[in-house]
Design an enzyme around this catalytic site. Structure first.
Site, PDB file in Angstrom:
ATOM      1  N   GLU A 294       0.799  -1.229   0.000  1.00 11.59           N
ATOM      2  CA  GLU A 294       0.000   0.000   0.000  1.00 11.59           C
ATOM      3  C   GLU A 294       0.831   1.277   0.000  1.00 11.59           C
ATOM      4  O   GLU A 294       0.544   2.202   0.762  1.00 11.59           O
ATOM      5  CB  GLU A 294      -0.924  -0.034   1.218  1.00 11.59           C
ATOM      6  CG  GLU A 294      -0.232   0.020   2.595  1.00 11.59           C
ATOM      7  CD  GLU A 294       0.183  -1.322   3.181  1.00 11.59           C
ATOM      8  OE1 GLU A 294       0.412  -2.271   2.411  1.00 11.59           O
ATOM      9  OE2 GLU A 294       0.282  -1.412   4.414  1.00 11.59           O
TER      10      GLU A 294
ATOM     11  N   HIS B  52      -6.077   0.517   2.800  1.00 15.69           N
ATOM     12  CA  HIS B  52      -4.960   0.974   3.642  1.00 15.69           C
ATOM     13  C   HIS B  52      -4.787   2.495   3.598  1.00 15.69           C
ATOM     14  O   HIS B  52      -4.113   3.053   4.463  1.00 15.69           O
ATOM     15  CB  HIS B  52      -3.651   0.330   3.176  1.00 15.69           C
ATOM     16  CG  HIS B  52      -3.368  -1.022   3.777  1.00 15.69           C
ATOM     17  ND1 HIS B  52      -3.318  -1.248   5.133  1.00 15.69           N
ATOM     18  CD2 HIS B  52      -3.076  -2.217   3.193  1.00 15.69           C
ATOM     19  CE1 HIS B  52      -3.012  -2.526   5.358  1.00 15.69           C
ATOM     20  NE2 HIS B  52      -2.866  -3.140   4.187  1.00 15.69           N
TER      21      HIS B  52
ATOM     22  N   GLU C 114      -3.732  -4.413   9.452  1.00 12.58           N
ATOM     23  CA  GLU C 114      -4.268  -5.429   8.530  1.00 12.58           C
ATOM     24  C   GLU C 114      -5.685  -5.884   8.866  1.00 12.58           C
ATOM     25  O   GLU C 114      -6.477  -6.132   7.967  1.00 12.58           O
ATOM     26  CB  GLU C 114      -3.312  -6.618   8.434  1.00 12.58           C
ATOM     27  CG  GLU C 114      -1.931  -6.258   7.879  1.00 12.58           C
ATOM     28  CD  GLU C 114      -1.949  -5.670   6.457  1.00 12.58           C
ATOM     29  OE1 GLU C 114      -2.974  -5.803   5.756  1.00 12.58           O
ATOM     30  OE2 GLU C 114      -0.931  -5.063   6.061  1.00 12.58           O
TER      31      GLU C 114
ATOM     32  N   ASP D  91       8.423  -9.672  10.042  1.00 10.18           N
ATOM     33  CA  ASP D  91       7.790 -10.358   8.905  1.00 10.18           C
ATOM     34  C   ASP D  91       7.190 -11.702   9.341  1.00 10.18           C
ATOM     35  O   ASP D  91       6.253 -12.203   8.716  1.00 10.18           O
ATOM     36  CB  ASP D  91       8.782 -10.569   7.750  1.00 10.18           C
ATOM     37  CG  ASP D  91       9.091  -9.267   7.002  1.00 10.18           C
ATOM     38  OD1 ASP D  91       8.409  -8.255   7.264  1.00 10.18           O
ATOM     39  OD2 ASP D  91      10.021  -9.251   6.175  1.00 10.18           O
TER      40      ASP D  91
ATOM     41  N   HIS E 206      -8.182  -4.001  -1.071  1.00  6.08           N
ATOM     42  CA  HIS E 206      -7.387  -4.124   0.155  1.00  6.08           C
ATOM     43  C   HIS E 206      -6.343  -3.002   0.250  1.00  6.08           C
ATOM     44  O   HIS E 206      -6.281  -2.283   1.248  1.00  6.08           O
ATOM     45  CB  HIS E 206      -6.706  -5.496   0.187  1.00  6.08           C
ATOM     46  CG  HIS E 206      -5.852  -5.705   1.398  1.00  6.08           C
ATOM     47  ND1 HIS E 206      -6.309  -6.348   2.531  1.00  6.08           N
ATOM     48  CD2 HIS E 206      -4.579  -5.339   1.680  1.00  6.08           C
ATOM     49  CE1 HIS E 206      -5.351  -6.361   3.445  1.00  6.08           C
ATOM     50  NE2 HIS E 206      -4.284  -5.764   2.945  1.00  6.08           N
TER      51      HIS E 206
HETATM   52  N1  BES Z   1       1.049  -4.436   3.751  1.00  5.55           N
HETATM   53  C1  BES Z   1       0.765  -5.726   3.241  1.00  5.55           C
HETATM   54  C2  BES Z   1       1.991  -6.452   2.726  1.00  5.55           C
HETATM   55  C3  BES Z   1       3.050  -6.701   3.772  1.00  5.55           C
HETATM   56  C4  BES Z   1       2.730  -7.197   5.019  1.00  5.55           C
HETATM   57  C5  BES Z   1       4.367  -6.483   3.460  1.00  5.55           C
HETATM   58  C6  BES Z   1       3.732  -7.417   5.959  1.00  5.55           C
HETATM   59  C7  BES Z   1       5.344  -6.710   4.397  1.00  5.55           C
HETATM   60  C8  BES Z   1       5.041  -7.185   5.660  1.00  5.55           C
HETATM   61  C9  BES Z   1      -0.290  -5.674   2.134  1.00  5.55           C
HETATM   62  O1  BES Z   1      -1.281  -4.733   2.354  1.00  5.55           O
HETATM   63  C10 BES Z   1      -0.978  -7.004   2.108  1.00  5.55           C
HETATM   64  O2  BES Z   1      -1.601  -7.340   3.080  1.00  5.55           O
HETATM   65  N2  BES Z   1      -0.850  -7.751   1.006  1.00  5.55           N
HETATM   66  C11 BES Z   1      -1.451  -9.054   0.836  1.00  5.55           C
HETATM   67  C12 BES Z   1      -2.653  -8.984  -0.052  1.00  5.55           C
HETATM   68  C13 BES Z   1      -3.940  -8.756   0.612  1.00  5.55           C
HETATM   69  C14 BES Z   1      -5.073  -8.812  -0.418  1.00  5.55           C
HETATM   70  C15 BES Z   1      -4.239  -9.657   1.773  1.00  5.55           C
HETATM   71  C16 BES Z   1      -0.449  -9.946   0.129  1.00  5.55           C
HETATM   72  O3  BES Z   1       0.606  -9.455  -0.264  1.00  5.55           O
HETATM   73  O4  BES Z   1      -0.735 -11.118  -0.040  1.00  5.55           O
HETATM   74 ZN    ZN Z   2      -2.585  -5.215   3.929  1.00  7.23          ZN
END
Ligand code: BES
Ligand code: ZN
Length: 599
Positions: free
Chosen positions: A274, A302, A321, A376, A298
């Site tokens: 995001e 954000h 999240e 992470d 999604h």
């Molecule tokens: N911000 C997250 C991605 C993220 C989370 C990067 C933790 C690094 C550490 C992003 O908004 C996200 O949640 N992406 C999901 C997709 C979503 C539709 C659930 C993904 O990448 O799968």
């Molecule tokens: Zn997210």
């Protein structure tokens, strides 16, 4: 250690109503970065960024002159200078401390009392964990959670917010874009300037460089992508403007001027990220029928939950999240109707239950303790789906009208602030009185598992799909007679998830013959099918499995597939052979995940 270093460690005032973030070395309680001015050159031949970061700081305490401690990882620091509000820069003492495998290394900079700015000349290393370098020339960053420090020396905690400006020099034929307001008409000069006026946390600073084209979708929405995909991406995401409008109707004005998407190569390690004003997205959501655009909803969500109101530490990640998944589904409901929302919610709860069954108790807790761990590791379905269930539960107890008003005011009240779970709880108790008795709040936030009173979303469409799956599994209906007419991607996913764990070779062949799962171009369906393929050793699909793992670097797909493969000795051997070919194409973040599985 010299005395000013010791002084810094001892005089950390407790933060009000806040747990201190454990993932930075930096000391924002004493000196806080307010603005970053980045000036860098993108050197593809050496796979590095080289330039300077100038940080403007505010002092928190007026006693003494504490040093400024910054977060870094694998940075080569050339020179550090300081200056007052006005006036010339002069050299200052600095020390790069010992490295930690998770956190990187602290950069401690001596700050004379009048110093208000510090300029660090540095370069990144080819191993920077945020960056992937591709051929033909293309690169992009992924800063969340704590990778910003591998490309910019800064206070790498979501509790510190800063505005930024940047000048980025690239080879002349390439375009640079950042998590700022991008000018779709910027001439390709190889010299680009950006401004992010809003105060944002470091994990939202992002850069991508490549042969990018732009296609507008509305007057404030558009897509950047390589020439070969830009047209189909603009088509796939054509509902973005509708989603933006739906979100604003629910939660108040969109505060980031433009909303653009950048479609990255398949090695992008996430589905989406995001980055403010410019969501980074995987091309695996380009299904051709808009069926995977919940990812756009999604990342757009954000813009309120996460980018506007931000988790202050990675233990509060569910505030980002969980709220976002809840908001995402409200947007989907407004744009595509309630049945679509119900299907997404059922799949969400199912994912949560399945993953939770495998997680240790400490990882089932929303307000998670990440001491000694990489943040992470906290990115499981727990912050996402358990968090969203908590909000759905509040919505059910208080009714939509009240809960929507509460959320709208919450986003407004904490706009451009970083908050902890404790701050949220205090606000909730005050503005939705009775919340902690209506839902078992303490259990939701601090205990493993899912509270018994948690909502159980249902979808009529899925009930019918499950019945078809049952009939096929029981041998009552052959695959060719299953009533699949009009099934959407979500129904196909539910069908696959409803199949028994063990399916014989002939039955696998029967399914594949009837529905061509091995050849599907829909990445979500393919992922679900390939898990079944591995579990049942369905050899005809092995070449497709290999092709998928070699060409796609999305962590969410790699992790379950490699985990399923290593369950058997021959699967492990296959995984190792595939990984040997695939690893050079993975982003460092994805490679680290697979390294952990195959170790
Ligand atoms: N911000 C997250 C991605 C993220 C989370 C990067 C933790 C690094 C550490 C992003 O908004 C996200 O949640 N992406 C999901 C997709 C979503 C539709 C659930 C993904 O990448 O799968
Ligand atoms: Zn997210």
């Amino acid at each position: 250690m010299c005395c000013w270093l010791l002084a810094a460690a001892c005089h950390r005032p407790a933060m009000q109503n806040a747990r201190r973030d454990i993932h930075p070395f930096s000391n924002p309680e004493q000196i806080r970065v307010r603005h970053l001015d980045l000036d860098c050159e993108v050197l593809f031949d050496r796979k590095i960024l080289k330039g300077s970061a100038t940080l403007s700081v505010d002092r928190r305490v007026d006693s003494g002159a504490p040093p400024l401690i910054l977060d870094t990882r694998n940075l080569r620091i050339e020179k550090v200078e300081v200056a007052g509000e006005t006036g010339a820069y002069s050299a200052t003492k600095f020390e790069l401390g010992a490295g930690d495998p998770i956190l990187g290394a602290p950069l401690t900079i001596s700050m004379p009392p009048a110093a208000a700015k510090v300029r660090i000349e540095y370069s990144t290393s080819p191993e920077a964990s945020a960056l992937q370098w591709l051929d033909p020339a293309q690169t992009f960053t992924q800063s969340q959670a704590i990778h910003a420090r591998s490309w910019i020396p800064l206070q790498d905690t979501p509790g510190v917010r800063m505005s930024y400006s940047a000048r980025v020099r690239t080879p002349k034929d390439l375009l640079a874009v950042m998590s700022a307001v991008n000018d779709p008409d910027a001439p390709r000069t190889g010299d680009y300037n950006f401004q992010q006026h809003a105060q944002i946390p470091s994990y939202l600073i992002a850069l991508a460089v490549g042969d990018l084209q732009f296609r507008p979708m509305g007057n404030r929405t558009g897509v950047y992508a390589e020439p070969a995909v830009v047209e189909s991406a603009a088509k796939e995401f054509e509902d973005t403007e509708k989603m933006l409008k739906a979100a604003q109707d629910l939660y108040g004005p969109y505060r980031w001027r433009r909303y653009d998407l950048l479609v990255l190569p398949p090695s992008f390690p996430y589905g989406g990220m995001e980055n403010p004003g410019l969501t980074f997205a995987t091309p695996t959501i380009l299904a051709g029928d808009k069926s995977l655009v919940s990812l756009v909803a999604h990342e757009l969500a954000h813009s309120w939950s996460g980018n506007l109101v931000t988790n202050a530490t990675w233990s509060d990640f569910w505030l980002n999240e969980g709220f976002t998944v809840y908001v995402e589904r409200r947007i989907l409901e407004k744009v595509y109707g309630r049945p679509r929302e119900e299907m997404e919610a059922v799949l969400g709860r199912q994912d949560l239950e399945r993953e939770m069954a495998k997680l240790p108790e400490r990882d089932q807790i929303l307000h998670i303790d990440l001491k000694g761990r990489d943040p992470d590791d906290g990115a499981t379905s727990v912050p996402y789906e358990k968090g969203a269930l908590l909000l759905r539960s509040l919505e059910e107890k208080f009714g939509r009208e009240r809960f929507d008003a509460f959320l709208r005011e919450y986003f407004n009240h904490f706009a451009f602030q970083s908050i902890t779970t404790g701050i949220f709880v205090d606000y909730l108790k005050k503005h939705l009185p009775g919340a902690q008795t209506q839902v078992p709040l303490d259990e939701w936030l601090t205990k493993p598992g899912i509270p018994a009173s948690a909502p159980r979303p249902v979808s009529d469409a899925f009930t019918k799909v499950a019945e078809q799956a049952r009939r096929w599994a029981a041998g009552e209906t052959p695959a060719t007679k299953i009533e699949t007419a009009g099934w959407t991607t979500h129904e196909w996913l539910h069908f696959l998830k409803s199949l028994p764990a063990t399916i014989g070779g002939d039955r696998m062949r029967e399914l594949d013959k009837a529905f061509s799962f091995t050849r599907t171009g829909n990445s979500e369906i393919l992922e679900e099918w390939l898990i079944i393929v591995v579990r049942n050793r369905y050899e005809p699909a092995y070449p497709r499995l290999e092709e998928f793992l070699v060409s796609v670097g999305r962590r969410k797909y790699l992790k379950p597939l490699y985990e399923e493969l290593v369950k058997t000795p021959d699967g492990r051997a296959r995984a190792a052979a595939i990984y040997k070919k695939a690893r050079p194409g993975y982003h460092p973040i994805a490679a680290a995940t697979v390294d952990g599985i195959l170790k």
